[in-house]
Design an enzyme around this catalytic site. Structure first.
Site: not given
Ligand code: NCD
Length: 489
Positions: A57-58, A86, A107, A135
């Site tokens: 999703r993100t 590396k 991320r 997040h």
């Molecule tokens: C979440 C995350 O990555 O922290 N997912 C997301 O971004 N929608 C929640 C999760 O992974 O449980």
């Protein structure tokens, strides 16, 4: 008018003020109503998505958002196919990727990685999740969904369920809900309680009141108790923002996030999965809040909403999907207009000609900062312990019974065993800090994690007799921290 967000990085939900969030929601509303007005506006711009952890999703909603705005996207399909394999540092990678793009969405599995990236990047950085820490853009999606459904956050009760220890979406959302005047109920799985540092940040920065309560109706999330046993209960924690100060921080003065009707007893249940990749060591049989069609039959759940950041595993039954109370697919879909709105503001797309700004990232510290060498953050997966050549720990001095240092990268707290005076080169046990007369100035203070560390740095231990001549401070006396930061008791 130039957007307040133009050129800024978003690392913590605290980087967004109430009026920033309102501006993002207002733009997202307009994007939903008039999408064609936004198409093509980011032509010539590039967003880099740099994901060191899996994402559906993100990453895809950021990429869809950038493309809907007419911009381009560059991405590493798999960071292990890049120079990271590396052994390249994040500090180097981000400088390079930032030189190819206008904004980086990152991320990373280490807490504080996004803050380090923002400090090194030549372009704004958006934190798309840093380890178990925060997040913030998921929180924007969560708040926007709640606002759409309940119209108001103020007074809304939101039960945050599941892995509260490791769930970064939970942490950012709890801070935002406290700021917007919602009541938060923590419903942890066994061994997955909200971390102390999050509780303390809620109390200290949001002046939230935390009290322990019975689970009541929410015990339905734990299934039926076997006959003869007490129904399953765990403690719940309420954050009740009732202080005038709290109200001033919240959006009551605002417009769009402003809450048109009081929500009374409205309840939202926010379910999350076990974060197995972050040391999910509790046995699968341990009690874990789970939402099933059966639990939803409870009459007090008639008007609830159900959210989940997704992905789900087994804590949310698919039989609930068709239930009109389920908002999680809507919540995921709203990720596109919300992230379009965020990119719109940060890239300055509405500001004509002003779009290449980049503000240096600086984390707001309300209290006393501390960045002397000699202390390592106690969190092993904090970026300050992983990329030591590129980043020096920065802390805020906090007092929870004794003195601790809160890391400004990962927020976790490190105990201090003793402190020294840089002028006299004498060190004292930490608990004496409130009794050193006159108070030692912050500029002359050095904390140490052990007496050995103090001695290795050339400090001598204070004479044992010191204690006898400087008894406990009297009742009216302020703590050292209050004295040096000019705060009242
Ligand atoms: C979440 C995350 O990555 O922290 N997912 C997301 O971004 N929608 C929640 C999760 O992974 O449980």
């Amino acid at each position: 008018m130039v957007s307040q967000l133009n050129g800024r990085s978003v690392i913590s939900i605290d980087d967004l003020s109430v009026s920033d969030i309102e501006a993002i929601f207002k733009t997202a509303d307009d994007i939903c109503t008039n999408p064609h007005d936004y198409f093509g506006k980011a032509a010539g711009k590039i967003a880099a998505t740099l994901f060191y952890e899996p994402s559906t999703r993100t990453r895809l909603s950021f990429e869809a958002a950038m493309q809907r705005l007419g911009g381009g996207v560059i991405s590493t399909w798999d960071v292990n196919a890049s120079s990271v394999a590396k052994g390249e540092s994040l500090a180097d990678t981000i400088r390079v990727v930032g030189s190819y793009s206008d904004i980086v969405v990152l991320r990373h599995p280490w807490e504080g990685a996004a803050k380090l990236a923002a400090e090194y990047s030549p372009v704004p950085v958006i934190n798309a999740g840093d380890g178990s820490h925060e997040h913030p853009t998921q929180t924007l999606c969560d708040l926007y969904t709640l606002r759409e459904h309940h119209l108001t956050l103020r007074g809304l009760r939101v039960a945050l369920c599941g892995d509260l220890l490791n769930g970064r979406t939970i942490h950012s959302l709890a801070f935002a809900l406290a700021r917007f005047g919602a009541n938060v109920i923590f419903v942890p799985g066994d061994g997955k309680e909200i971390p102390d540092y999050v509780r303390r940040r809620l109390e200290r920065d949001y002046h939230a009141h935390i009290r322990r309560e019975q689970l009541g109706v929410l015990s339905a999330l734990f299934g039926d108790a076997p006959s003869g046993e007490e129904p399953a209960t765990v403690d719940a924690i309420y954050v009740t923002p009732s202080e005038p100060h709290q109200l001033a921080m919240s959006s009551i003065e605002g417009t769009t996030v402003e809450f048109r009707v009081g929500s009374g007893e409205a309840l939202s249940i926010y379910v999350t999965r076990r974060q197995r990749e972050r040391g999910g060591d509790s046995p699968e049989a341990a009690r874990y809040p789970t939402l099933t069609a059966r639990a939803l039959k409870t009459s007090q759940f008639k008007d609830i909403s159900i959210l989940h950041p997704l992905p789900r595993v087994d804590e949310l039954s698919p039989e609930v999907d068709k239930d009109p109370r389920s908002l999680y697919f809507r919540q995921a879909a709203l990720g596109v207009p919300i992230r379009m709105a965020l990119l719109w503001h940060i890239l300055g797309l509405g500001d004509g000609g002003q779009s290449n700004r980049r503000e240096a990232y600086c984390r707001n510290v309300q209290g006393l900062g501390y960045s002397q060498p000699g202390i390592d953050c106690s969190n092993k997966t904090c970026i300050t312990n992983k990329e030591k050549e590129f980043v020096h720990p920065q802390f805020e001095v906090v007092r929870n019974g004794d003195y601790k240092l809160r890391c400004l990268y990962c927020d976790q707290e490190t105990a201090t065993a003793c402190f020294g005076n840089t002028e006299s080169r004498i060190y004292y046990p930490s608990e004496l800090l409130d009794r050193v007369l006159p108070p030692i100035s912050p500029g002359h203070l050095r904390f140490f994690q052990s007496p050995d560390a103090a001695e290795a740095a050339g400090y001598r231990r204070v004479a044992d007799s010191w204690d006898r001549y400087h008894p406990e401070p009297g009742k009216g006396r302020k703590s050292w921290l209050d004295l040096v930061s000019g705060r009242s008791r």
